[in-house]
Scaffold this motif. Structure first.
Motif, PDB file in Angstrom:
ATOM      1  N   LEU A   1       4.036   5.710  -5.582  1.00 42.26           N
ATOM      2  CA  LEU A   1       4.012   5.742  -7.035  1.00 42.26           C
ATOM      3  C   LEU A   1       2.921   6.693  -7.546  1.00 42.26           C
ATOM      4  O   LEU A   1       3.119   7.385  -8.544  1.00 42.26           O
ATOM      5  CB  LEU A   1       3.794   4.337  -7.594  1.00 42.26           C
ATOM      6  CG  LEU A   1       4.975   3.382  -7.423  1.00 42.26           C
ATOM      7  CD1 LEU A   1       4.601   1.994  -7.889  1.00 42.26           C
ATOM      8  CD2 LEU A   1       6.192   3.893  -8.188  1.00 42.26           C
ATOM      9  N   ARG A   2       1.775   6.730  -6.840  1.00 43.38           N
ATOM     10  CA  ARG A   2       0.720   7.653  -7.251  1.00 43.38           C
ATOM     11  C   ARG A   2       1.163   9.102  -7.062  1.00 43.38           C
ATOM     12  O   ARG A   2       0.797   9.961  -7.840  1.00 43.38           O
ATOM     13  CB  ARG A   2      -0.536   7.380  -6.443  1.00 43.38           C
ATOM     14  CG  ARG A   2      -1.329   6.230  -6.991  1.00 43.38           C
ATOM     15  CD  ARG A   2      -2.671   6.115  -6.267  1.00 43.38           C
ATOM     16  NE  ARG A   2      -2.927   4.717  -6.021  1.00 43.38           N
ATOM     17  CZ  ARG A   2      -3.006   4.138  -4.852  1.00 43.38           C
ATOM     18  NH1 ARG A   2      -2.906   4.847  -3.752  1.00 43.38           N
ATOM     19  NH2 ARG A   2      -3.214   2.856  -4.746  1.00 43.38           N
ATOM     20  N   GLN A   3       1.922   9.391  -6.010  1.00 45.99           N
ATOM     21  CA  GLN A   3       2.385  10.749  -5.763  1.00 45.99           C
ATOM     22  C   GLN A   3       3.372  11.199  -6.836  1.00 45.99           C
ATOM     23  O   GLN A   3       3.440  12.373  -7.175  1.00 45.99           O
ATOM     24  CB  GLN A   3       3.066  10.853  -4.406  1.00 45.99           C
ATOM     25  CG  GLN A   3       2.121  10.820  -3.244  1.00 45.99           C
ATOM     26  CD  GLN A   3       2.852  10.876  -1.910  1.00 45.99           C
ATOM     27  OE1 GLN A   3       4.075  10.849  -1.878  1.00 45.99           O
ATOM     28  NE2 GLN A   3       2.096  10.933  -0.841  1.00 45.99           N
TER      29      GLN A   3
ATOM     30  N   ARG B   1       0.839  -1.207   0.000  1.00 45.38           N
ATOM     31  CA  ARG B   1       0.000   0.000   0.000  1.00 45.38           C
ATOM     32  C   ARG B   1       0.871   1.253   0.000  1.00 45.38           C
ATOM     33  O   ARG B   1       0.589   2.218  -0.720  1.00 45.38           O
ATOM     34  CB  ARG B   1      -0.921   0.007   1.218  1.00 45.38           C
ATOM     35  CG  ARG B   1      -2.132  -0.850   1.017  1.00 45.38           C
ATOM     36  CD  ARG B   1      -3.130  -0.653   2.160  1.00 45.38           C
ATOM     37  NE  ARG B   1      -3.618  -1.957   2.532  1.00 45.38           N
ATOM     38  CZ  ARG B   1      -3.337  -2.617   3.644  1.00 45.38           C
ATOM     39  NH1 ARG B   1      -2.596  -2.067   4.565  1.00 45.38           N
ATOM     40  NH2 ARG B   1      -3.808  -3.809   3.867  1.00 45.38           N
ATOM     41  N   GLN B   2       1.930   1.261   0.799  1.00 43.93           N
ATOM     42  CA  GLN B   2       2.823   2.415   0.860  1.00 43.93           C
ATOM     43  C   GLN B   2       3.516   2.619  -0.482  1.00 43.93           C
ATOM     44  O   GLN B   2       3.674   3.746  -0.950  1.00 43.93           O
ATOM     45  CB  GLN B   2       3.862   2.231   1.961  1.00 43.93           C
ATOM     46  CG  GLN B   2       3.299   2.313   3.350  1.00 43.93           C
ATOM     47  CD  GLN B   2       4.333   1.961   4.401  1.00 43.93           C
ATOM     48  OE1 GLN B   2       5.437   1.548   4.090  1.00 43.93           O
ATOM     49  NE2 GLN B   2       3.958   2.123   5.658  1.00 43.93           N
ATOM     50  N   THR B   3       3.925   1.527  -1.125  1.00 42.56           N
ATOM     51  CA  THR B   3       4.593   1.631  -2.419  1.00 42.56           C
ATOM     52  C   THR B   3       3.640   2.202  -3.464  1.00 42.56           C
ATOM     53  O   THR B   3       4.017   3.082  -4.249  1.00 42.56           O
ATOM     54  CB  THR B   3       5.080   0.245  -2.865  1.00 42.56           C
ATOM     55  OG1 THR B   3       5.944  -0.284  -1.852  1.00 42.56           O
ATOM     56  CG2 THR B   3       5.837   0.327  -4.172  1.00 42.56           C
ATOM     57  N   ALA B   4       2.395   1.728  -3.472  1.00 44.48           N
ATOM     58  CA  ALA B   4       1.418   2.236  -4.436  1.00 44.48           C
ATOM     59  C   ALA B   4       1.138   3.717  -4.193  1.00 44.48           C
ATOM     60  O   ALA B   4       1.030   4.508  -5.144  1.00 44.48           O
ATOM     61  CB  ALA B   4       0.123   1.441  -4.339  1.00 44.48           C
ATOM     62  N   ALA B   5       1.076   4.129  -2.913  1.00 42.72           N
ATOM     63  CA  ALA B   5       0.836   5.530  -2.611  1.00 42.72           C
ATOM     64  C   ALA B   5       1.995   6.402  -3.094  1.00 42.72           C
ATOM     65  O   ALA B   5       1.796   7.487  -3.637  1.00 42.72           O
ATOM     66  CB  ALA B   5       0.628   5.724  -1.106  1.00 42.72           C
TER      67      ALA B   5
ATOM     68  N   ARG C   1       3.357  10.647  -9.983  1.00 41.24           N
ATOM     69  CA  ARG C   1       2.768  10.929 -11.306  1.00 41.24           C
ATOM     70  C   ARG C   1       2.482  12.374 -11.498  1.00 41.24           C
ATOM     71  O   ARG C   1       2.181  13.204 -10.853  1.00 41.24           O
ATOM     72  CB  ARG C   1       1.484  10.137 -11.493  1.00 41.24           C
ATOM     73  CG  ARG C   1       1.782   8.677 -11.679  1.00 41.24           C
ATOM     74  CD  ARG C   1       0.512   7.932 -11.971  1.00 41.24           C
ATOM     75  NE  ARG C   1       0.808   6.512 -12.078  1.00 41.24           N
ATOM     76  CZ  ARG C   1      -0.098   5.610 -12.243  1.00 41.24           C
ATOM     77  NH1 ARG C   1      -1.364   5.922 -12.334  1.00 41.24           N
ATOM     78  NH2 ARG C   1       0.224   4.349 -12.337  1.00 41.24           N
TER      79      ARG C   1
END
Length: 152
Positions: free
Chosen positions: A148-150, A142-146, A152
């Motif tokens: 990666l979203r930041q 979850r932290q990694t996905a967050a 972009r």
């Protein structure tokens, strides 16, 4: 032919030793769990600062400690007692923000709920301590996905 027999004996001996070690490990770990010895210290998170220094968040008996860890010393940077939010705290927040119909009321309720969830949602004994910080931990993904979203 003799080397084949020796190789089979070595493999069988190694298999017996490994099976014995596995059996003893399961037997001993089951004994520890049956006694109910729960680790009172839970590492919540760790952030490396340098090559040999890091900041660690540890939970001990309802208290979170932020520790600075180096090769030579461990220093307490911050200490916070985890307390649950009571309905009186919510009422005090609503009263401070104004009328019950104001937009601040929704914020106060969500803030109180988030604080209550963060403080005492899951007892320390029920947390899966074995995966914390691991690549297998869902929170790590979850932290990694967050992050990666930041980006972009």
């Amino acid at each position: 032919m003799d080397t084949l027999i020796v190789a089979v004996r070595v493999v069988l001996s190694l298999g017996v030793v490994l099976a014995l070690l596995w059996y003893l490990q399961r037997r001993l770990s089951r004994g520890v769990l049956a006694k109910g010895s729960i680790n009172p210290v839970t590492v919540v998170g760790r952030q490396p600062i340098g090559q040999k220094a890091s900041v660690v968040v540890v939970e001990v008996d309802g208290t979170r400690l932020v520790l600075g860890v180096t090769e030579q010393a461990v220093t307490v940077l911050h200490e916070k007692s985890l307390v649950s939010v009571s309905p009186s705290t919510l009422d005090a927040a609503v009263a401070a923000l104004g009328s019950p119909d104001s937009a601040g009321t929704a914020f106060a309720r969500s803030l109180a709920a988030a604080t209550a969830d963060d403080a005492a949602a899951v007892p320390t004994a029920a947390r899966p301590a074995g995966l914390a910080g691991s690549i297998l931990s869902p929170s790590t993904w979850r932290q990694t996905a967050a992050l990666l979203r930041q980006g972009r």
